[in-house]
Design an enzyme around this catalytic site. Structure first.
Site, PDB file in Angstrom:
ATOM      1  N   VAL A 246       0.880  -1.489  -0.013  1.00 47.84           N
ATOM      2  CA  VAL A 246       0.032   0.158   0.000  1.00 47.84           C
ATOM      3  C   VAL A 246       0.681   1.193   0.110  1.00 47.84           C
ATOM      4  CG1 VAL A 246      -1.838   1.424   1.269  1.00 47.84           C
ATOM      5  CG2 VAL A 246      -1.583  -1.111   1.079  1.00 47.84           C
ATOM      6  N   CYS A 247       0.262   2.049  -0.814  1.00 51.73           N
ATOM      7  CA  CYS A 247       1.229   3.558  -0.782  1.00 51.73           C
ATOM      8  C   CYS A 247       2.700   3.434  -1.288  1.00 51.73           C
ATOM      9  CB  CYS A 247       1.057   4.148   0.511  1.00 51.73           C
ATOM     10  SG  CYS A 247       1.372   5.875   1.027  1.00 51.73           S
ATOM     11  N   THR A 248       3.513   4.078  -0.297  1.00 48.68           N
ATOM     12  CA  THR A 248       4.990   3.684  -0.756  1.00 48.68           C
ATOM     13  C   THR A 248       5.745   2.479  -0.449  1.00 48.68           C
ATOM     14  OG1 THR A 248       5.613   4.876   1.060  1.00 48.68           O
ATOM     15  CG2 THR A 248       5.553   6.405  -0.826  1.00 48.68           C
TER      16      THR A 248
END
Lengths: 211, 211
Positions: B99-101
């Protein structure tokens, strides 16, 4: 500005983390996770613990109170230490809020009588028994009381209150940074939309829990 | 089935809790929060800690790997202990997700080369530098690799993968119980929708971070 998020055994993690991740991005605000005892507090699955950094007694007068819900809420409904803290904190709070069945704890503390409020869809009847006007809306504001529906609705509640306090532009910035552009793969997030057999299954099961 | 959610200093809480609360509701699955050292791990705000119950070494072969992101991801990009664990775990995993970075950590471990993947909208260019085909989609599946966009997108990712593994009906049940019927008070959750001045402000600021 101090935001207190209340933890108790077997709370639902997302109930607490949704508002923390949105409302908690208020400029110059300090979010504090509190519980009866400081230390790790287990969620409803037993697979995760969030740390309560302070006790309820340590944080008697937060500006904003956030009460999550979860299966563990049932065991707190007669916990006078918690209910007394809620009443006292509410006495000086600017906003008193809840997510999911957290509203039942506010109601048990006597704070929602005669007020419009919401809760998890399975708990709306129960909420009404405490004299609240239980609505099925996702986020309900009545005076300084802001209640949200089940679990994930705390994100919408957090952004709503964030906008109210810090302005629309700040709330939009937090929505953009958290990339909250929901694209659920199904459309089953409310009892009006989910397949009827699932709704009925959970209603039947919950009759044994919420009595 | 074992699901390992990887924590590291200054991760973003919702990145981890979104998949935990959805994908973690897989029947007969055990979710384990892991980190280099067991114990509380602080989030990016510093105001919250989630407990890693086990070390990375304790959990060498999970069926599903979930890697959240957050500002702390930058400091992990050359952490060979973590990157080695990711490579090893990926060697036997059924699904490797982020998720995300968190996708930047998968990429740094060499797992996304030539694959379609996504990340936080501010990190897409950076992801591409690792040889991934960076898309702006919210959830991207390429083989066993499932990557999600910023922060809140982990909820959509979790439900998507849950449906894939346990069937649509089970995923709908979890969506209903978490009342995931999003009603954001603003429509600013992606760079295409948010006010241009906010997008530009964050792009300028991020140039100093993601280099």
């Amino acid at each position: 500005m101090q935001i207190a998020v209340v933890l108790f055994d077997r709370f639902t993690a997302l109930d607490a983390v949704g508002p923390y991740e949105t409302l908690g991005r208020l400029p110059d605000a300090e979010t504090v996770f509190v519980a009866e005892r400081a230390g790790p507090v287990r969620t409803d699955t037993g697979n995760l613990a969030l740390t309560a950094d302070r006790t309820l007694a340590d944080v008697p007068a937060p500006d904003i109170v956030v009460v999550p819900g979860g299966p563990g809420q049932n065991s707190q409904m007669e916990n006078e230490t918690l209910l007394d803290w809620l009443r006292t904190a509410d006495g000086t709070s600017t906003w008193t809020t809840s997510v999911c069945t957290g509203s039942l704890l506010l109601a048990a503390a006597g704070l929602l009588e005669g007020r419009r409020a919401t809760s998890h869809w399975l708990a709306l009847d129960f909420l009404a028994r405490f004299g609240a006007e239980a609505t099925g809306e996702r986020v309900v504001t009545d005076g300084k009381y802001v209640t949200a529906a089940g679990v994930s609705s705390g994100i919408d509640m957090g952004l709503t209150l964030l906008g109210r306090i810090a302005g629309d532009d700040h709330a939009r910035a937090v929505q953009l940074l958290t990339e909250y552009d929901p694209q659920p793969p199904y459309d089953a997030g409310s009892p009006d939309k989910a397949p009827a057999h699932l709704v009925e299954e959970f209603r039947s099961a919950s009759r044994f829990i919420l009595t």
